[in-house]
Every structure is written in structure tokens, then in C-alpha cells.
Design a protein around this motif. Structure first.
Motif, PDB file in Angstrom:
ATOM      1  N   VAL A 137       0.843  -1.191   0.000  1.00  0.00           N
ATOM      2  CA  VAL A 137       0.000   0.000   0.000  1.00  0.00           C
ATOM      3  C   VAL A 137       0.877   1.239   0.000  1.00  0.00           C
ATOM      4  N   LEU A 171      -8.976  -1.193   4.873  1.00  0.00           N
ATOM      5  CA  LEU A 171      -8.001  -0.110   4.772  1.00  0.00           C
ATOM      6  C   LEU A 171      -8.173   0.889   5.914  1.00  0.00           C
ATOM      7  N   LEU A 203      -5.666  -0.879   8.657  1.00  0.00           N
ATOM      8  CA  LEU A 203      -4.417  -0.239   8.253  1.00  0.00           C
ATOM      9  C   LEU A 203      -4.377   1.231   8.645  1.00  0.00           C
ATOM     10  N   THR A 221      -9.525   7.184   2.762  1.00  0.00           N
ATOM     11  CA  THR A 221     -10.557   6.519   1.965  1.00  0.00           C
ATOM     12  C   THR A 221     -11.864   6.609   2.738  1.00  0.00           C
ATOM     13  N   SER A 261     -13.609   0.821  -3.480  1.00  0.00           N
ATOM     14  CA  SER A 261     -13.154  -0.178  -2.508  1.00  0.00           C
ATOM     15  C   SER A 261     -14.282  -0.732  -1.658  1.00  0.00           C
ATOM     16  N   ALA A 268      -6.992  -7.947  -1.608  1.00  0.00           N
ATOM     17  CA  ALA A 268      -5.768  -7.175  -1.390  1.00  0.00           C
ATOM     18  C   ALA A 268      -4.543  -8.058  -1.245  1.00  0.00           C
ATOM     19  N   THR A 306      -3.773   4.566  -2.139  1.00  0.00           N
ATOM     20  CA  THR A 306      -4.866   5.350  -1.575  1.00  0.00           C
ATOM     21  C   THR A 306      -4.500   6.827  -1.654  1.00  0.00           C
TER      22      THR A 306
END
Length: 505
Positions: A336, A355, A359, A364, A387, A395, A402
């Protein structure tokens, strides 16, 4: 603690996720799990159905979206064949399709927006079997056939036989659609057209649509297929129109074709239009379709080089090893924004949620979770996607960008980001990340996009603040050869005037 009302809560995705390494492995998985498993290719329909609880009993997602070699369109003599992973974007991009299957290409261009078309497959559209799905009427008019494969063998049926009722087909739980084939049009003796009426120019479900394919001999109709959508429980044909038109010129038979189409339609009242309005609209779209075929202008409104928002590398599926997620503890590893990242909890989440939640990439945004607003737009293996409609398991082994990865590592803004600041394109900021991702992909694909290409490229992103003109201006300002941001030389009025001229032409 704040709690959502039950109607606001999305149903959890299946906890088991498998990305098989081959089509045969996918067939074996379907054979062993039956109705408890669902195949996902694009997933733009299925992900919504799952989140709305419309697919109870599904325990396993079998994701074939990354399998190589299944996204090919082949032209063999007079036969066109679409493999199971051919997306709407693939059809639009295929130059021979603008003659061989023009109604299908036109229908694909009407589906959603570029990020949606990058994921959504033609096969998925017909398997969903909604009478509002644009590509179905085009394929019915083209006389397509559908080939299905299971551990029990292979079978092929006409597309008319494939549908048995509202959102119902002959596809068995253990079968995969492996091909859709039809006889190619030649654009002269046999030609076709697709016409749609929607409530807006993009991201709109059909109020009414029609696909017509006509075969002419010495200027007279030898055969005519009329397929209508959003006017009955399934896509319907109008055999009476062919009978009334046979042996006559199209212009001479136009009024009778329109009358027959209106007579065949049995629409209902719903949120998009009343039955009375639809009955009237059927005649309008069929009349326009006949006029386009008669005048030879069926392809006249096709846009010049419509943008796809995908890199050349991203259009070829490289494939990957099998991914198996069987619970929240299974870890997904991805790249990413240039950095390898790993996290668990992917098996029952969308890529958007993973995401954000796992993460920590909260740039996003979730605006609709239905692929309507574009706030969750990211680049997945070089392809712009929503997404919220991608399972997080996809993924694994992928490369994702992003909005956090658009600026340079030193913090220098991308030219479009800088232009958004200068033109006032960024206001409340909620939709801005999605616009950034779409605009960056557009500028990477087309260095100096026209107003029409900008409109198409940004059609998947909604903004409730700016009215779009300043965002369009920011794209133009960031394009190659513009130098500094052109806030003085390119005003919103000039941008709107250019867009209106291109739309009119």
C-alpha cells in the motif's frame, strides 16, 4: 456507546474467502460447497446483496477476479466470444466491438461509471438477471448464447432460455458461466443500437432501455429483433415488430414497430417512474433506435476515446497464488502506497473497511457503501475501483494506492491536488479523496483530457458542495502543458461552455 439502528447495519460478509489458483479449482469448490458458496468476479452486485442480507446462507466467497486469461474477447470469423471476466470496460475498449457488437458496447458504456465498469463483468450482469440490467437486452437482441461449466460437464443455452423469471436463471449453484457468444454484426447488412433512458447521465439504473438489431436486404427489413428492459419481470422481445417490419423499409415501418413495442411492455410503478410514463418512454426510445438504424447513425454519439482510469499494466491480470482466509486471524499482506503492510480481519470485510479499520488509512471515505458516490475510490493493481465493492481478501499480494500515497514522499502535492487548492475545488473535503484518485488516474491515462473525457472520468464521483466546475477546472489546470494553475485564464464559465459544446457535438 453509539449504536446504529438495525436497518443501518450492513450484514457481515462470509468469514470464509478463497481466491483459487485456477478455474478448475473454482469448479471443484463450487461442486463441494453448492449453494453455500458464491462466485465473485467483479462483485459489484453480489457485495451489495450480501451487505443487505439478500443472500442468506452464503458461507464462502470464491474470488476468481485475479485469474489470468479469463478476460479475453475473441473474434473468430463471424463469432464474438466473451470470457467470464470480461468487464464492461474491456468491451468499451475493444475497437472491433464498435461494429461487431455495437449495442453491447453502448450498453456497457451506460453502466455506472469507469471505476464500476473496471470491476463489473458482463457475465455478472446477466447472472444477476435484473430486467433493468443494460447489457442483457443488448445480448438478447444479438441472439447470444451462454455456456456453463460444472464438475458434471458443460452445457450451452440461448440467452433467452437462460432467464426463467425476475432475477432467476437456469444457472445451478455448482455452475460457472465460462462464455457468452453471439454472431458478429457487420454494420451494413446487419446492424444494431442500444438506447437508454435514465434519471441522470451516469450511475443511473434504467427507467427504460431498448436494443434493436436489424438485418436488411436491398434496403428492406429481412429480420428485426427488439429487446426491451425495465418494462417487465424479465427482458422481453417483440416478435410482432419483426412481423410488421419484414419486407418494408425501416422508416416506413417505424410507427408500427413503436406501437408493437408499447403493446408488449407491461411496466410497473416504482421509484424511478410510473407505469404510464414507462409505457410512453418505450415508444420514445424505440423510435430513436429505429431512426438511428435507418439513418446509419447508430454509432454517432460514441465518445472519442472514453477514459478507463486504468494503467496499461493494470489491464492485464497477472494472477497470483491461491489465497485462503478462514477466520479473523488470517493475515493479508499487500503493498500500500509503496510499503508492504499486513493485517488480519480481512475475511469478512470490504477493502474499504479493511483499509480504514485495520491499516489506519482513513483518507478513503465511506459515503454510500454502494458504489454510488466514489468517496472510497482507490487504485487496485493499477485499476481505479470503488473499494466498498471489493472483498478485502482481494488485497492479498496486490498493489494498492490510496489518497495518502498520491503526494510525493517529501510532501509535495500532486499537480491536481495543488490545482484543487488553487481553484477552490476542495471544500468540505469528504468527497475530495475520491476525486483525487479518479483525476490522478485520468491524467496518468490521458495527459490533456478534453472536457468530455473529464466528465466521463469523474462521473463516478459525487460532490455536494462545489457544483463540479472548479473540480473540472482543476483537472484542466493540472494537465500537461498548462504551466501554473490557470485560475485566471480558465474560468468556470469557459469550462462549462467547452463541455456543452462537446456534449452537443
Amino acid at each position: 456507546m453509539f449504536q446504529l439502528h438495525p436497518v443501518q447495519r450492513a450484514a457481515p460478509l462470509p468469514t470464509r474467502y478463497v481466491a483459487p489458483g485456477s478455474l478448475s479449482e473454482a469448479v471443484d469448490l463450487l461442486s463441494s460447497h453448492g449453494a453455500a458458496a458464491r462466485l465473485i468476479a467483479g462483485g459489484t452486485d453480489l457485495m451489495l446483496e450480501l451487505s443487505r442480507g439478500a443472500r442468506p446462507g452464503v458461507e464462502l466467497l470464491i474470488d476468481i477476479s485475479a485469474l489470468p486469461g479469463l478476460d479475453r474477447i475473441s473474434y473468430d470469423n463471424s463469432t464474438v466470444s466473451l470470457a467470464p471476466l470480461v468487464t464492461h470496460a474491456d468491451v468499451i475498449e475493444s475497437a472491433p466491438m464498435l461494429t461487431a457488437g455495437l449495442p453491447l458496447a453502448q450498453a456497457c458504456l451506460e453502466v455506472g461509471s469507469p471505476p464500476l465498469r473496471n470491476r463489473a463483468t458482463v457475465v455478472g450482469n446477466i447472472v444477476t438477471a435484473s430486467p433493468a440490467n443494460d447489457t442483457i437486452s443488448a445480448l438478447v437482441a444479438l441472439g447470444a448464447h451462454v455456456t456453463m461449466l460444472s464438475a458434471r460437464g458443460e452445457r450451452t443455452v440461448s440467452i433467452a432460455e437462460f432467464f426463467t423469471g425476475f432475477r432467476q436463471t437456469v444457472l445451478e449453484p455448482d455452475e460457472i458461466v465460462t462464455a457468452v457468444t453471439f454472431e458478429a454484426l457487420d454494420g451494413a447488412h446487419r446492424s444494431g443500437v442500444f438506447v437508454k433512458l435514465g434519471l441522470r447521465r451516469a450511475q443511473a439504473i434504467s427507467v427504460v432501455h431498448a436494443a434493436l438489431v436489424a438485418e436488411l436486404r436491398d434496403g428492406a427489413v429481412a429480420d428485426l429483433e427488439v429487446a426491451l428492459g425495465s418494462v417487465a419481470a424479465t427482458i422481453i422481445t417483440v416478435p410482432e415488430a419483426a412481423e410488421l417490419a419484414r419486407g418494408r423499409e425501416l422508416t416506413e415501418a417505424a410507427a408500427d414497430i413503436v406501437t408493437a413495442a408499447r403493446r408488449a411492455a407491461t411496466p410497473i410503478d416504482d421509484i424511478r417512474g410510473s407505469a404510464e410514463y414507462r409505457s410512453h418512454a418505450v415508444g420514445v426510445v424505440v423510435d430513436r433506435a429505429v431512426a438511428a438504424l435507418a439513418s446509419g447513425t447508430a454509432a454517432e454519439r460514441w465518445p472519442h476515446e472514453p477514459p478507463r482510469l486504468a494503467s496499461a499494466a493494470g489491464r492485464d491480470r497477472a494472477g497470483s497464488a491461491s489465497t485462503v482466509l478462514d477466520g479473523s486471524g488470517d493475515v493479508v499482506t499487500t503493498t500500500v502506497n509503496g510499503e508492504q503492510r499486513s493485517a488480519a480481519n480481512a475475511s469478512s470485510k470490504t477493502l474499504m473497511d479493511w483499509l480504514r479499520d485495520d491499516l489506519g488509512l482513513t483518507g478513503t471515505k465511506e459515503g454510500c457503501a454502494e458504489g454510488e458516490c466514489g468517496a472510497c475510490t482507490v487504485h487496485l493493481d493499477g485499476v481505479t475501483v470503488f473499494s466498498c465493492l471489493v472483498p478485502a481478501g482481494r488485497a492479498d499480494g496486490a498493489t494498492i494506492i490510496t489518497v495518502e500515497g498520491v503526494a510525493s514522499p517529501e510532501g509535495e502535492l500532486h499537480p491536481f491536488q495543488q490545482a484543487m487548492v488553487e481553484t477552490g475545488g476542495a471544500q468540505c473535503g469528504f468527497c475530495t479523496p475520491g476525486f483525487v484518485m479518479s483525476a490522478v488516474a485520468l491524467l496518468d491515462e490521458i495527459a490533456e483530457p478534453t472536457a468530455e473525457q473529464i466528465t466521463i472520468g469523474l462521473s463516478g464521483n459525487l460532490c455536494r458542495c462545489t457544483g463540479y466546475c472548479s473540480i473540472i477546472e482543476a483537472v484542466q489546470a493540472a494537465s500537461v502543458g498548462t504551466g501554473a494553475v490557470r485560475t485566471a485564464s480558465v474560468g468556470t464559465a469557459a469550462v462549462k461552455e467547452a463541455a456543452d459544446k462537446e456534449a452537443a457535438s
